[in-house]
Write a protein that holds these residues in place. Structure first.
Motif, PDB file in Angstrom:
ATOM      1  N   SER A 159      -4.262  -3.312  -9.505  1.00  0.00           N
ATOM      2  CA  SER A 159      -5.454  -3.774  -8.801  1.00  0.00           C
ATOM      3  C   SER A 159      -5.855  -5.078  -9.264  1.00  0.00           C
ATOM      4  O   SER A 159      -5.087  -5.386 -10.268  1.00  0.00           O
ATOM      5  CB  SER A 159      -6.613  -2.774  -9.373  1.00  0.00           C
TER       6      SER A 159
ATOM      7  N   SER B 182       0.488   1.509 -10.072  1.00  0.00           N
ATOM      8  CA  SER B 182      -0.782   1.183  -9.417  1.00  0.00           C
ATOM      9  C   SER B 182      -1.000  -0.264  -9.670  1.00  0.00           C
ATOM     10  O   SER B 182      -0.862  -0.735 -10.898  1.00  0.00           O
ATOM     11  CB  SER B 182      -1.913   2.260  -9.586  1.00  0.00           C
TER      12      SER B 182
ATOM     13  N   GLU C 145       0.759  -1.270  -0.099  1.00  0.00           N
ATOM     14  CA  GLU C 145       0.083   0.084   0.068  1.00  0.00           C
ATOM     15  C   GLU C 145       1.071   1.277  -0.168  1.00  0.00           C
ATOM     16  O   GLU C 145       1.995   1.258   0.844  1.00  0.00           O
ATOM     17  CB  GLU C 145      -0.996  -0.021   1.063  1.00  0.00           C
ATOM     18  N   ASN C 146       0.509   2.152  -0.630  1.00  0.00           N
ATOM     19  CA  ASN C 146       1.143   3.480  -0.776  1.00  0.00           C
ATOM     20  C   ASN C 146       0.513   4.419   0.488  1.00  0.00           C
ATOM     21  O   ASN C 146      -0.186   3.805   1.317  1.00  0.00           O
ATOM     22  CB  ASN C 146       1.209   4.270  -1.986  1.00  0.00           C
ATOM     23  N   ASP C 147       1.140   5.742   0.531  1.00  0.00           N
ATOM     24  CA  ASP C 147       0.711   6.426   1.484  1.00  0.00           C
ATOM     25  C   ASP C 147      -0.806   6.666   1.749  1.00  0.00           C
ATOM     26  O   ASP C 147      -1.452   7.310   2.735  1.00  0.00           O
ATOM     27  CB  ASP C 147       1.576   7.874   1.487  1.00  0.00           C
ATOM     28  N   GLU C 148      -1.556   6.633   0.475  1.00  0.00           N
ATOM     29  CA  GLU C 148      -3.047   6.995   0.422  1.00  0.00           C
ATOM     30  C   GLU C 148      -3.736   5.739   0.438  1.00  0.00           C
ATOM     31  O   GLU C 148      -5.121   5.853   0.269  1.00  0.00           O
ATOM     32  CB  GLU C 148      -3.120   7.476  -1.414  1.00  0.00           C
ATOM     33  N   GLY C 149      -3.112   4.746   1.015  1.00  0.00           N
ATOM     34  CA  GLY C 149      -3.756   3.391   1.195  1.00  0.00           C
ATOM     35  C   GLY C 149      -4.121   2.520  -0.228  1.00  0.00           C
ATOM     36  O   GLY C 149      -4.967   1.801  -0.223  1.00  0.00           O
ATOM     37  N   LYS C 150      -3.561   2.977  -1.063  1.00  0.00           N
ATOM     38  CA  LYS C 150      -3.940   2.141  -2.440  1.00  0.00           C
ATOM     39  C   LYS C 150      -2.890   1.222  -2.927  1.00  0.00           C
ATOM     40  O   LYS C 150      -1.498   1.586  -2.517  1.00  0.00           O
ATOM     41  CB  LYS C 150      -4.137   3.175  -3.609  1.00  0.00           C
ATOM     42  N   LEU C 151      -3.002   0.157  -3.420  1.00  0.00           N
ATOM     43  CA  LEU C 151      -2.048  -0.820  -3.664  1.00  0.00           C
ATOM     44  C   LEU C 151      -1.181  -0.440  -4.875  1.00  0.00           C
ATOM     45  O   LEU C 151      -1.545   0.063  -5.818  1.00  0.00           O
ATOM     46  CB  LEU C 151      -2.695  -2.229  -4.064  1.00  0.00           C
ATOM     47  N   GLU C 152       0.194  -0.566  -4.665  1.00  0.00           N
ATOM     48  CA  GLU C 152       1.184  -0.479  -6.073  1.00  0.00           C
ATOM     49  C   GLU C 152       1.920  -1.778  -5.956  1.00  0.00           C
ATOM     50  O   GLU C 152       2.131  -2.596  -5.081  1.00  0.00           O
ATOM     51  CB  GLU C 152       2.020   0.840  -5.843  1.00  0.00           C
TER      52      GLU C 152
ATOM     53  N   GLY D   8      -3.365   1.269 -14.051  1.00  0.00           N
ATOM     54  CA  GLY D   8      -4.709   1.832 -14.390  1.00  0.00           C
ATOM     55  C   GLY D   8      -5.172   1.771 -15.764  1.00  0.00           C
ATOM     56  O   GLY D   8      -6.209   2.041 -16.140  1.00  0.00           O
TER      57      GLY D   8
END
Length: 119
Positions: A96, A94, A72-79, A110
């Motif tokens: 998903s 990114s 997870e990055n700082d924004e809580g999204k997976l990378e 994306g």
């Protein structure tokens, strides 16, 4: 009797260690493919923490091996970060994953959608 009990305890401890390590990070298993045309495609084959990228253009294939890490990055999204052999800089995009029409896929940056290949 003591030998059996100690063997069982060792097995339980090893299983606990394996489950602990497996829960530390997200892993992919299997082969994912993105076809552009029949003779042009990119294939990613994942094993725990390792990946092989095969790019096929006009029937000619070139493979590169590397490592990957999903976090997870700082924004809580997976990378996902790829570290390819022969390249100095890691590549982070990114990440998903999902399922569409019964076929699992991963999406990188994306934009790039790789469908899981059944073997």
């Amino acid at each position: 009797m003591k030998k059996i009990i100690s063997t069982v305890l060792v097995c339980v401890l090893l299983l606990g260690c394996v489950l602990t390590l497996a829960s530390c990070g997200k892993m992919l298993m299997g082969t994912y493919e993105m076809k552009i045309t029949e003779g042009n495609k990119t294939t990613l084959e994942f094993t725990p923490f390792k990946v092989t990228r095969t790019v096929t253009v006009l029937g000619e294939s070139k493979s590169t091996e590397g490592k990957y890490k999903i976090a997870e990055n700082d924004e809580g999204k997976l990378e996902i970060t790829f570290t390819w052999e022969g390249e100095e800089e890691p590549e982070t995009v990114s990440f998903s994953q999902g399922e569409e029409d019964g076929v699992k896929y991963i999406e990188l940056g994306g934009v790039l959608k790789f469908k899981k290949v059944k073997k």
